[in-house]
Design an enzyme around this catalytic site. Structure first.
Site, PDB file in Angstrom:
ATOM      1  N   GLY A 173       1.975   4.937   0.112  1.00 38.71           N
ATOM      2  CA  GLY A 173       1.305   6.098   0.675  1.00 38.71           C
ATOM      3  C   GLY A 173       0.947   5.942   2.137  1.00 38.71           C
ATOM      4  N   CYS A 174       1.055   4.733   2.670  1.00 37.67           N
ATOM      5  CA  CYS A 174       0.780   4.512   4.091  1.00 37.67           C
ATOM      6  C   CYS A 174       2.080   4.591   4.877  1.00 37.67           C
ATOM      7  CB  CYS A 174       0.153   3.135   4.313  1.00 37.67           C
ATOM      8  SG  CYS A 174      -1.587   3.062   3.946  1.00 37.67           S
ATOM      9  N   GLU A 175       2.077   5.398   5.924  1.00 39.01           N
ATOM     10  CA  GLU A 175       3.251   5.475   6.781  1.00 39.01           C
ATOM     11  C   GLU A 175       3.312   4.296   7.741  1.00 39.01           C
ATOM     12  OE1 GLU A 175       3.636   9.231   8.710  1.00 39.01           O
ATOM     13  OE2 GLU A 175       3.718  10.312   6.816  1.00 39.01           O
ATOM     14  N   SER A 176       2.162   3.807   8.179  1.00 35.65           N
ATOM     15  CA  SER A 176       2.106   2.632   9.050  1.00 35.65           C
ATOM     16  C   SER A 176       2.206   1.383   8.180  1.00 35.65           C
ATOM     17  CB  SER A 176       0.780   2.602   9.805  1.00 35.65           C
ATOM     18  OG  SER A 176       0.627   3.756  10.574  1.00 35.65           O
TER      19      SER A 176
ATOM     20  N   ILE B 170       0.870  -1.179   0.000  1.00 38.70           N
ATOM     21  CA  ILE B 170       0.000   0.000   0.000  1.00 38.70           C
ATOM     22  C   ILE B 170       0.905   1.227   0.000  1.00 38.70           C
ATOM     23  CG2 ILE B 170      -1.873   1.241   1.149  1.00 38.70           C
ATOM     24  CD1 ILE B 170      -2.782  -1.513   0.390  1.00 38.70           C
TER      25      ILE B 170
END
Length: 140
Positions: A58-61, A56
């Site tokens: 764009g997800c920091e987590s 994914i």
């Protein structure tokens, strides 16, 4: 094939249920607590499923999202290392679990999130992450 963990999202807890509960929340803090509680109902993914997960961007987590197709319907399993993201995943999964490809593409996530007044209260990075998850789902 690794067994998907059972979860209530999209069956017992639907997008309509979540929207209704969110609309009753009096403050963002109430919504935040609800999102965390929903995330606690999402089972952890085992390492095999995590290794099969789609990236994914764009997800920091860390987010793990996998799916399977049965009778032309999509079934999802997801997990995250962040409690709020795990809760946000449940909100998305409630809208897409058990849907056809056509339903996934046609679902109006903007209206769904707007009805809950959800994205306005998230940090820009969380907002981008949720949108990245939705974009990946609609591309599969």
């Amino acid at each position: 094939m690794t067994t998907f963990p059972a979860h209530p999202f999209g069956t017992d807890i639907t997008a309509a249920n979540i929207t209704e509960i969110m609309e009753k929340c009096r403050s963002w803090e109430d919504k935040y607590r609800l999102i965390i509680q929903l995330g606690k109902q999402l089972p952890n993914l085992d390492e095999q499923l995590k290794s099969e997960s789609m990236p994914i961007p764009g997800c920091e987590s860390k987010v793990w999202l996998v799916w399977r197709i049965e009778n032309n319907l999509y079934h999802f399993a997801a997990d995250s290392d962040a409690r709020i993201v795990k809760g946000l995943l449940t909100i998305v999964m409630a809208a897409v679990e058990g849907k056809s490809r056509e339903d996934l593409v046609a679902f109006n996530f903007e209206a769904y999130f707007e009805k809950m007044n959800l994205l306005d209260h998230l940090s820009p990075s969380r907002n981008n992450g949720v949108r990245a998850i939705v974009e990946q789902l609609q591309r599969i």
